[in-house]
Design a protein around this motif. Structure first.
Motif, short mmCIF file in Angstrom:
data_model
loop_
_atom_site.label_atom_id
_atom_site.label_comp_id
_atom_site.label_asym_id
_atom_site.label_seq_id
_atom_site.Cartn_x
_atom_site.Cartn_y
_atom_site.Cartn_z
N LEU A 188 0.82 -1.21 0.00
CA LEU A 188 0.00 0.00 0.00
C LEU A 188 0.86 1.26 0.00
N GLU A 189 2.03 1.16 0.63
CA GLU A 189 2.90 2.33 0.73
C GLU A 189 3.65 2.58 -0.57
N ASN A 190 3.65 1.60 -1.46
CA ASN A 190 4.38 1.73 -2.72
C ASN A 190 3.48 2.04 -3.91
N LEU A 202 -4.54 13.29 -3.66
CA LEU A 202 -4.58 11.84 -3.75
C LEU A 202 -3.86 11.29 -4.98
N ASP A 203 -3.58 12.12 -5.98
CA ASP A 203 -2.84 11.66 -7.15
C ASP A 203 -1.35 11.52 -6.88
N TYR A 204 -0.88 12.03 -5.74
CA TYR A 204 0.56 12.08 -5.49
C TYR A 204 1.00 11.34 -4.24
N VAL A 205 0.12 11.18 -3.23
CA VAL A 205 0.52 10.52 -2.00
C VAL A 205 0.29 9.01 -2.12
N SER A 206 0.91 8.27 -1.22
CA SER A 206 0.77 6.81 -1.25
C SER A 206 -0.59 6.40 -0.71
N ALA A 207 -1.01 5.21 -1.10
CA ALA A 207 -2.28 4.67 -0.60
C ALA A 207 -2.21 4.50 0.92
N TRP A 208 -1.04 4.09 1.42
CA TRP A 208 -0.89 3.93 2.87
C TRP A 208 -1.14 5.25 3.59
N ALA A 209 -0.56 6.33 3.07
CA ALA A 209 -0.75 7.64 3.69
C ALA A 209 -2.21 8.07 3.61
N ALA A 268 7.36 23.57 3.70
CA ALA A 268 6.44 23.48 4.83
C ALA A 268 6.36 22.08 5.42
N MET A 269 6.29 21.07 4.57
CA MET A 269 6.09 19.72 5.09
C MET A 269 6.55 18.67 4.09
N ILE A 270 6.93 17.52 4.65
CA ILE A 270 7.33 16.38 3.82
C ILE A 270 6.09 15.80 3.16
N ALA A 271 6.23 15.34 1.93
CA ALA A 271 5.11 14.73 1.21
C ALA A 271 5.27 13.21 1.23
N PRO A 272 4.28 12.47 1.74
CA PRO A 272 4.37 11.01 1.79
C PRO A 272 4.06 10.36 0.44
N VAL A 273 4.91 10.62 -0.53
CA VAL A 273 4.76 9.99 -1.84
C VAL A 273 5.07 8.51 -1.70
N PRO A 274 4.70 7.67 -2.68
CA PRO A 274 5.01 6.24 -2.56
C PRO A 274 6.47 5.98 -2.27
N GLY A 275 6.73 5.11 -1.29
CA GLY A 275 8.08 4.74 -0.92
C GLY A 275 8.74 5.67 0.08
N GLN A 276 8.09 6.76 0.44
CA GLN A 276 8.71 7.74 1.34
C GLN A 276 8.79 7.24 2.77
N ILE A 277 7.73 6.60 3.26
CA ILE A 277 7.65 6.26 4.68
C ILE A 277 8.49 5.04 5.04
N GLY A 332 7.82 10.73 7.45
CA GLY A 332 7.09 10.80 6.20
C GLY A 332 5.76 11.51 6.33
N ILE A 333 5.40 11.89 7.55
CA ILE A 333 4.14 12.58 7.82
C ILE A 333 4.43 13.73 8.77
N SER A 334 4.05 14.93 8.37
CA SER A 334 4.42 16.13 9.12
C SER A 334 3.30 16.54 10.07
N ILE A 335 3.21 15.86 11.21
CA ILE A 335 2.23 16.21 12.24
C ILE A 335 2.95 16.32 13.58
N PHE A 336 2.31 16.99 14.53
CA PHE A 336 2.92 17.25 15.83
C PHE A 336 3.40 15.96 16.48
#
Length: 508
Positions: free
Chosen positions: A206-208, A241-248, A455-464, A489-493
């Protein structure tokens, strides 16, 4: 008709526009490294580079574990990173992250922090957390401008087809299943922090892949559902949704378990200044132990670690000698300091925040919600910064509009954002807001544009879970350590908090 004509007659004659942003001019000196020779030497056991939430969390962890000999350096003139704020005569307002959802019950370290901050006041006889409701969203929490009128909640409702309703129901049931899904070792497929998530083959698959491709596989086609999912991804990750991974994409809905409190399900913690309030709570751990306006530009690793830092206020270079160093800085900065290309493929999304001061009459009889979203908008809507004001607001209103630049080329978008002047930014923002507020320009007193290039990292496929991300986490010679939300891979507090805590623990 009379009130309407009065509103139309209140045309703003002069409008103040100004631009702020992160200190990218100083940061870009890392390319040239045209700094003077050092003229001062400082010794410390632990050095933390970067005063965002990861660096602040690391400071707290060291202090709580009786490690008092540490120093934190920050390039900006304030601490907090993306959890910073501004203020005018009417209200404080966020210059980045602006809320914290209720943590999972498994996040005991964050719950302890919330107790320390007196956001959580303890537990009742039934074991339910007692929370300070004045630090949470009040009604009306959120609304959506959909089909030419406002509706409660941001899930499209009015006039949708039965097929769309079925897809919405099916999707949220699927997310409920994913929320509880665990592997054979008892690890959640999706959780916070990301580090504790399962690495089973199905999860990594899913992350890929792209979220949009997964949605097609699951036969989701509704325009309203796809808009909601795209908005959600842009809101938390910067990219759609066209750019981030399904896992994200799934993690947005399944990572939070809603299992800490039965009383407070949908509310979040928020403040006029946003997460700068949380950053402020760390201040007792950095008092007398931090230097602002300091840009680290060179590192040498021997028996100890020698760091050169430029003091942009005194215009001189300092050498800091430390036993160990923690870089709580994003990887594109580390790459320039260390000459390390491990994270050169990381994608950072640029953001524009616009704080708008409006005459009190703005909105008329309509109540502004805390979060106000416009269907089909290129932006993410706006928050009402005085949402928690207990007094009747008789002065100007202050809102903050958010826009991420979602696309396949973050570097190009970043250059375009930095090149935009006040007039262009004004047009960009108002074209979006006029879809819901055609007369908004008549009420504007001031617009402040805040640019954040990375501003923040983008969780594209394979990032996490990818190899490069895992490699970037590895310390160098047990002397130099790394912590930043971009390594999650996710920019949250929460990710920044755990990154700092775990790297500090590893360091000591």
């Amino acid at each position: 008709m009379l009130p309407f004509l009065q509103y139309c007659g209140k045309k703003v004659k002069s409008l103040l526009l100004k631009i702020t942003g992160t200190n990218h001019v100083l940061g870009h000196r890392l390319w040239a490294k045209d700094f003077p020779q050092f003229s001062e030497v400082i010794h410390t056991q632990y050095l933390i580079v970067g005063g965002g939430i990861s660096g602040l969390s690391a400071s707290r962890f060291l202090s709580l574990n009786n490690k008092k000999d540490y120093l934190l350096l920050e390039m900006e003139n304030h601490l907090g990173g993306n959890s910073s704020n501004g203020q005018n005569q009417f209200s404080k307002f966020p210059l980045g992250a602006h809320y914290l959802p209720l943590p999972n019950k498994e996040n005991t370290e964050i719950i302890d922090f919330l107790k320390e901050c007196e956001i959580c006041l303890g537990t009742d006889k039934n074991g339910e957390p007692v929370l300070d409701e004045y630090q949470m969203t009040f009604p009306q929490q959120e609304r959506l401008f959909f089909r030419n009128s406002w509706q409660n909640d941001i899930v499209p409702q009015r006039g949708i087809t039965k097929e769309t309703q079925k897809e919405l129901t099916r999707f949220f049931k699927m997310m409920d299943t994913f929320r509880e899904k665990k592997d054979i070792h008892g690890k959640y497929w999706f959780t916070i922090p990301v580090h504790d998530s399962s690495r089973e083959d199905e999860v990594v698959k899913l992350e890929n892949m792209f979220f949009s491709d997964w949605l097609k596989e699951q036969n989701y086609h509704s325009e309203e559902l796809l808009w909601l999912l795209d908005y959600s991804c842009r809101d938390d990750y910067g990219l759609g949704l066209d750019y981030v991974s399904a896992w994200a994409g799934i993690h947005y809905f399944a990572g939070r378990k809603n299992n800490w409190s039965k009383t407070y399900k949908d509310q979040v913690f928020t403040w006029p200044e946003g997460n700068a309030r949380l950053a402020q709570h760390f201040s007792k751990y950095t008092a007398g132990k931090h230097l602002s306006g300091h840009l680290v530009f060179e590192v040498k690793i021997n028996d100890n670690v020698e760091v050169l830092s430029f003091d942009s206020v005194q215009k001189k270079t300092k050498k800091i000698i430390a036993d160990k160093v923690l870089f709580a800085t994003p990887q594109f900065v580390n790459e320039r300091i260390l000459g390390d290309k491990r994270a050169s493929s990381f994608h950072y999304v640029p953001w524009l925040l616009t704080t708008i001061t409006l005459k009190n009459e703005f909105g008329g009889d309509e109540e502004l919600a805390w979060d106000n979203v416009i269907y089909g908008s290129s932006g993410l809507g706006y928050i009402y910064d005085q949402h928690q004001n207990l007094n009747q607001n008789l002065g100007e209103k202050v809102i903050t509009y958010y826009k991420s630049f979602s696309g396949n080329d973050c570097r190009k978008a970043r250059k375009e954002l930095y090149a935009m002047k006040e007039a262009e930014l004004k047009t960009l923002v108002l074209e979006d807001l006029k879809k819901a507020h055609p007369l908004i320009e008549d009420f504007i007193v001031e617009m402040q544009f805040h640019k954040i290039g990375h501003a923040m990292i983008a969780p594209v496929p394979g990032q996490i879970f990818g190899r490069k991300t895992q490699a970037a986490k590895e310390p160098i010679g047990q002397k130099v350590f790394f912590a930043h939300s971009d390594l999650s891979g996710i920019s949250i507090f929460e990710e920044a908090f755990y990154q700092g805590m775990r790297a500090a623990e590893q360091m000591i």
